[in-house]
Design an enzyme around this catalytic site. Structure first.
Site, PDB file in Angstrom:
ATOM      1  N   SER A   1     -22.946  35.477  65.304  1.00  0.00           N
ATOM      2  CA  SER A   1     -21.733  34.894  64.698  1.00  0.00           C
ATOM      3  C   SER A   1     -21.714  35.205  63.213  1.00  0.00           C
ATOM      4  CB  SER A   1     -21.735  33.375  64.893  1.00  0.00           C
ATOM      5  OG  SER A   1     -21.611  33.100  66.260  1.00  0.00           O
TER       6      SER A   1
ATOM      7  N   GLU B   1     -21.879  33.118  57.764  1.00  0.00           N
ATOM      8  CA  GLU B   1     -23.199  32.591  58.151  1.00  0.00           C
ATOM      9  C   GLU B   1     -24.257  33.638  57.792  1.00  0.00           C
ATOM     10  OE1 GLU B   1     -23.522  31.087  62.242  1.00  0.00           O
ATOM     11  OE2 GLU B   1     -25.533  31.950  62.345  1.00  0.00           O
TER      12      GLU B   1
ATOM     13  N   ARG C   1     -26.828  25.146  60.167  1.00  0.00           N
ATOM     14  CA  ARG C   1     -27.271  26.447  59.619  1.00  0.00           C
ATOM     15  C   ARG C   1     -27.815  26.335  58.197  1.00  0.00           C
ATOM     16  NH1 ARG C   1     -27.051  26.317  63.988  1.00  0.00           N
ATOM     17  NH2 ARG C   1     -25.644  27.341  65.414  1.00  0.00           N
TER      18      ARG C   1
HETATM   19  P1  FAD Z   1     -33.372  37.253  58.892  1.00  0.00           P
HETATM   20  O1  FAD Z   1     -32.030  37.736  59.317  1.00  0.00           O
HETATM   21  O2  FAD Z   1     -34.418  38.255  58.642  1.00  0.00           O
HETATM   22  O3  FAD Z   1     -33.190  36.340  57.597  1.00  0.00           O
HETATM   23  C1  FAD Z   1     -32.205  35.331  57.584  1.00  0.00           C
HETATM   24  C2  FAD Z   1     -32.415  34.468  56.313  1.00  0.00           C
HETATM   25  O4  FAD Z   1     -33.643  33.778  56.422  1.00  0.00           O
HETATM   26  C3  FAD Z   1     -32.505  35.302  55.029  1.00  0.00           C
HETATM   27  O5  FAD Z   1     -31.960  34.526  53.991  1.00  0.00           O
HETATM   28  C4  FAD Z   1     -34.000  35.455  54.823  1.00  0.00           C
HETATM   29  O6  FAD Z   1     -34.332  35.670  53.463  1.00  0.00           O
HETATM   30  C5  FAD Z   1     -34.501  34.098  55.320  1.00  0.00           C
HETATM   31  N1  FAD Z   1     -35.872  34.129  55.847  1.00  0.00           N
HETATM   32  C6  FAD Z   1     -36.343  34.852  56.895  1.00  0.00           C
HETATM   33  N2  FAD Z   1     -37.655  34.581  57.077  1.00  0.00           N
HETATM   34  C7  FAD Z   1     -37.994  33.687  56.123  1.00  0.00           C
HETATM   35  C8  FAD Z   1     -39.217  33.027  55.778  1.00  0.00           C
HETATM   36  N3  FAD Z   1     -40.348  33.226  56.472  1.00  0.00           N
HETATM   37  N4  FAD Z   1     -39.207  32.197  54.730  1.00  0.00           N
HETATM   38  C9  FAD Z   1     -38.066  31.972  54.018  1.00  0.00           C
HETATM   39  N5  FAD Z   1     -36.895  32.555  54.290  1.00  0.00           N
HETATM   40  C10 FAD Z   1     -36.861  33.414  55.341  1.00  0.00           C
HETATM   41  N6  FAD Z   1     -28.136  32.291  65.220  1.00  0.00           N
HETATM   42  C11 FAD Z   1     -27.997  31.008  65.661  1.00  0.00           C
HETATM   43  O7  FAD Z   1     -28.237  30.073  64.922  1.00  0.00           O
HETATM   44  N7  FAD Z   1     -27.606  30.780  66.941  1.00  0.00           N
HETATM   45  C12 FAD Z   1     -27.330  31.771  67.834  1.00  0.00           C
HETATM   46  O8  FAD Z   1     -27.001  31.505  68.981  1.00  0.00           O
HETATM   47  C13 FAD Z   1     -27.462  33.134  67.385  1.00  0.00           C
HETATM   48  N8  FAD Z   1     -27.208  34.155  68.218  1.00  0.00           N
HETATM   49  C14 FAD Z   1     -27.341  35.440  67.750  1.00  0.00           C
HETATM   50  C15 FAD Z   1     -27.083  36.501  68.620  1.00  0.00           C
HETATM   51  C16 FAD Z   1     -27.215  37.813  68.188  1.00  0.00           C
HETATM   52  C17 FAD Z   1     -26.915  38.943  69.122  1.00  0.00           C
HETATM   53  C18 FAD Z   1     -27.623  38.083  66.854  1.00  0.00           C
HETATM   54  C19 FAD Z   1     -27.793  39.485  66.358  1.00  0.00           C
HETATM   55  C20 FAD Z   1     -27.893  37.030  65.989  1.00  0.00           C
HETATM   56  C21 FAD Z   1     -27.753  35.703  66.416  1.00  0.00           C
HETATM   57  N9  FAD Z   1     -28.009  34.619  65.566  1.00  0.00           N
HETATM   58  C22 FAD Z   1     -27.881  33.337  66.028  1.00  0.00           C
HETATM   59  C23 FAD Z   1     -28.364  34.846  64.152  1.00  0.00           C
HETATM   60  C24 FAD Z   1     -29.869  35.023  63.885  1.00  0.00           C
HETATM   61  O9  FAD Z   1     -30.513  35.566  65.014  1.00  0.00           O
HETATM   62  C25 FAD Z   1     -30.540  33.717  63.487  1.00  0.00           C
HETATM   63  O10 FAD Z   1     -29.996  33.181  62.307  1.00  0.00           O
HETATM   64  C26 FAD Z   1     -32.061  33.927  63.276  1.00  0.00           C
HETATM   65  O11 FAD Z   1     -32.685  32.695  63.212  1.00  0.00           O
HETATM   66  C27 FAD Z   1     -32.394  34.724  62.022  1.00  0.00           C
HETATM   67  O12 FAD Z   1     -33.762  35.052  62.075  1.00  0.00           O
HETATM   68  P2  FAD Z   1     -34.321  36.385  61.418  1.00  0.00           P
HETATM   69  O13 FAD Z   1     -35.788  36.356  61.534  1.00  0.00           O
HETATM   70  O14 FAD Z   1     -33.648  37.566  61.996  1.00  0.00           O
HETATM   71  O15 FAD Z   1     -33.889  36.155  59.909  1.00  0.00           O
END
Ligand code: FAD
Length: 315
Positions: A241, A311, A188
């Protein structure tokens, strides 16, 4: 943000396809459906806009944060004092594979993907094109940029496994293509040497993917999705998570063993389905969620001498 700074931002962005918004409730932009307001929020649609905006923010000494689909963030109730940036338009594109010139030496195909593209759209595209490698991302509701920043992973795979390089922008908008060999990925976490990754923007991710028959890719995606079903709460607001797994153990197992399943703070609850999910059962505030987070950390520390780290990114 003062009035002068607001006016400057309005002036710079007034002809763009999405106007700058102010005092934006971030609950609408987070899958936890909770959190305070951002002083400003804008959707940028191309690299030129993004670079102009970053130069302006640098000049005004305003903080910013790029977000994707908000599936791993929580903004504190007091709000975020800077500008939230979302990457849209050209940042959602997946470049068609250049069959001959862009095939790498292993017979893999090089694919350019905008950071704003959702993992779901990318997986559908890969399945249609017959390109494998990203199936373990099935069911993760994030964007490509968010997934790279978090080194998202599931069921033994991580997004960095088939990464070729990244196009990164620094806080002043200077773009650089960085090969995977110069990047550090761990559980992560993404890093680039001594640089603070929080100040970098992932503009595009370049993947190296293996040609394979559509059926195989499709059935692996379906199998990954099926493995999630029943094990994770569905149809509720969460960020997946909430805590990172400590080395050699699972945060969910420890929280469950501490008897915290179903435990609530206000309207935030430890999911009875999966103890590592904090769910918003209605109108939870960020404070409810953070209070529950701290209670879990304290209980698990006392019971098992393990300090759980969130996380979820708390802004
Ligand atoms: P955001 O939540 O919008 O941002 C997360 C972080 O990334 C922040 O710090 C943000 O500033 C940064 N960020 C976003 N875009 C950029 C960019 N372009 N450049 C620089 N920084 C950026 N995660 C897992 O790893 N495995 C799983 O199995 C998993 N299952 C999930 C299930 C559910 C139901 C949910 C709600 C979440 C889950 N997640 C999981 C967590 C999440 O979906 C992941 O971490 C995902 O990759 C985050 O992407 P996001 O676009 O929503 O990022």
């Amino acid at each position: 943000m003062n009035r002068q700074q607001r006016e400057k931002l309005i002036a710079v962005t007034k002809h763009w396809s999405s106007p700058m918004q102010f005092d934006v409730p971030m609950a609408s932009y987070s899958t936890l459906r909770a959190g305070g307001k951002a002083a400003a929020l804008i959707d940028v649609h191309c690299l030129v806009e993004l670079q102009m905006l970053l130069r302006q923010l640098h000049e005004q000494q305003l903080v910013f944060r790029v977000i994707g689909r908000g599936s791993n963030i929580l903004v504190k109730d007091k709000g975020f004092s800077g500008v939230i940036i979302r990457l849209k338009g050209e940042f959602e594109n997946i470049s068609p594979v250049q069959k001959n010139s862009d095939s790498d030496e292993n017979g893999e195909e090089i694919v350019y993907v905008g950071s704003g593209c959702s993992l779901g759209s990318l997986l559908s595209w890969c399945t249609k094109q017959g390109l494998s490698g990203l199936e373990c991302m099935s069911g993760i509701p994030g964007s490509v940029g968010g997934a790279v920043r978090m080194n998202a992973g599931a069921l033994g795979g991580e997004i960095s496994d088939c990464l070729h390089s990244l196009v990164l922008l620094d806080a002043e908008g200077i773009a650089l293509q960085v090969p995977k060999s110069e990047l550090q990925f761990s559980y992560r976490r993404a890093g680039w040497g001594e640089k603070n990754f929080d100040t970098l923007i992932v503009a595009f991710a370049v993947f190296s993917l293996k040609p394979e028959a559509q059926e195989g890719i499709h059935s692996r995606c379906a199998a990954f999705l099926a493995q999630r079903k029943g094990k994770q709460p569905t149809g509720v607001a969460s960020a997946g998570s909430f805590f990172k797994n400590p080395a050699g153990d699972a945060a969910g197992r420890l929280i469950d063993a501490a008897g915290l399943k179903g435990h609530c703070c206000g309207e935030a609850m430890i999911s009875p389905v999966h103890a590592n999910f904090i769910v918003n059962t209605g109108g939870s505030s960020a404070a409810d969620i953070l209070a529950l987070m701290e209670e879990v950390q304290e209980t698990v520390l006392q019971r098992f001498s393990v300090k759980l780290e969130p996380e979820v990114e708390i802004l």
